[in-house]
Design an enzyme around this catalytic site. Sequence first.
Site, PDB file in Angstrom:
ATOM      1  N   ILE A  54      -2.253 -24.723 -79.602  1.00  0.00           N
ATOM      2  CA  ILE A  54      -2.748 -23.338 -79.573  1.00  0.00           C
ATOM      3  C   ILE A  54      -2.805 -22.774 -78.157  1.00  0.00           C
ATOM      4  CG2 ILE A  54      -5.224 -23.899 -79.451  1.00  0.00           C
ATOM      5  CD1 ILE A  54      -5.555 -21.535 -81.514  1.00  0.00           C
ATOM      6  N   TYR A 142     -19.991 -23.447 -78.520  1.00  0.00           N
ATOM      7  CA  TYR A 142     -19.263 -23.335 -79.802  1.00  0.00           C
ATOM      8  C   TYR A 142     -19.566 -21.985 -80.444  1.00  0.00           C
ATOM      9  CZ  TYR A 142     -18.147 -24.483 -84.721  1.00  0.00           C
ATOM     10  OH  TYR A 142     -17.657 -24.493 -86.000  1.00  0.00           O
ATOM     11  N   LYS A 146     -17.333 -18.586 -81.160  1.00  0.00           N
ATOM     12  CA  LYS A 146     -17.187 -18.041 -82.520  1.00  0.00           C
ATOM     13  C   LYS A 146     -17.515 -16.542 -82.547  1.00  0.00           C
ATOM     14  CE  LYS A 146     -15.646 -21.591 -84.690  1.00  0.00           C
ATOM     15  NZ  LYS A 146     -14.207 -21.584 -84.981  1.00  0.00           N
TER      16      LYS A 146
HETATM   17  N1  SER Z   1     -19.668 -27.931 -88.881  1.00  0.00           N
HETATM   18  C1  SER Z   1     -19.751 -27.254 -87.622  1.00  0.00           C
HETATM   19  C2  SER Z   1     -20.467 -28.078 -86.632  1.00  0.00           C
HETATM   20  O1  SER Z   1     -21.381 -28.771 -87.017  1.00  0.00           O
HETATM   21  C3  SER Z   1     -20.479 -25.946 -87.768  1.00  0.00           C
HETATM   22  O2  SER Z   1     -19.602 -24.946 -88.144  1.00  0.00           O
HETATM   23  O3  SER Z   1     -20.171 -28.007 -85.494  1.00  0.00           O
END
Ligand code: SER
Length: 318
Positions: A54, A142, A146
């Site tokens: 990517i 994270y 997002k």
């Molecule tokens: N399953 C993912 C995580 O725990 C959450 O979207 O990082």
Amino acid sequence: MKNVLVIGSTGQIGSELTMKLRSIYSGDIVAGYIKGAEPRGELAESGPSMEVDITNARQIAEAVDRYHVDTIYNLAALLSAVAENKPLLAWHIGIDGLLNVLEVAREKKCAVFTPSSIGSFGPTAPKDGTPQDTIQQPKTVYGITKVTGELLSNYYNLKYGVDTRSVRFPGLISYVTPPGGGTTDYAVDIYYSAVRGEEFVCPIAPGTFMDMMYMPDALRAAIEIMEADPSKLRHRNSFNIAAMSFDPEIIASKIREHLPEFEMRYEVDPLRQGIAESWPNKLDDTCARMEWGWKPEYDLEMMTIDMLDKLSRRLSKP
Ligand code: SER
């Protein structure tokens, strides 16, 4: 006919979604992979595959040209806990990578699905019945990737007309490809321990509720949102979807209904616990239900029966 490129096709979602797409569509479903994570077995044999990193826009464009791709499923990401240890890489894959996908999609007129997550919310969002449109101030890199990904995807839709759509996945549970480095992974690992007859050491504290979903529902959501009638969509990136919400005690008791000997003790991991506490307990998915007919099929009981059955067959194979 549909020609699809799946970026991250050998990961937790990609390995199953690629096979499901191949079973539905008659066109080429291209399994995009990175070096060291090449497709194997059925995934390698049932359709075309190509190296598509990517972070390499040229590789994405080449795959789209070669297979006349009309839809890109962008599943490349570092999960929440591992991303906290590699924040720059998480950003590079999550955002620089997404921009590569969106630019190729703009030039070559592809639709794009990029999953968001319960992790796109932070401690300032309402915890129970977290609304579709509410404050999103995640504490993790994270979650930051997002939310940024949701905004960029909407921007490309509004500014350039790129057909971007997505859902906010809960923790995903499956017996096929294990997740790596997520906060919700415990809800997968617990089934492996139970089926192996081992004690489960739980990294998440009792009383910590998170949204979870069985993989067949998640795959259906990813396909249904891309098939939805665009004139009915008031939202695009990204829809809350929900199926079940539980804490470690509830899932352990459910497993004990089927395997009474199952034992669990706690060794709470401060990193994962901190992340879990910053996330919602339960999302409100009314908008997804109203705008494109979302409806989960699996609850905790049905999922547990299926997981225990499928995993015991899988783990008993030599
Ligand atoms: N399953 C993912 C995580 O725990 C959450 O979207 O990082």
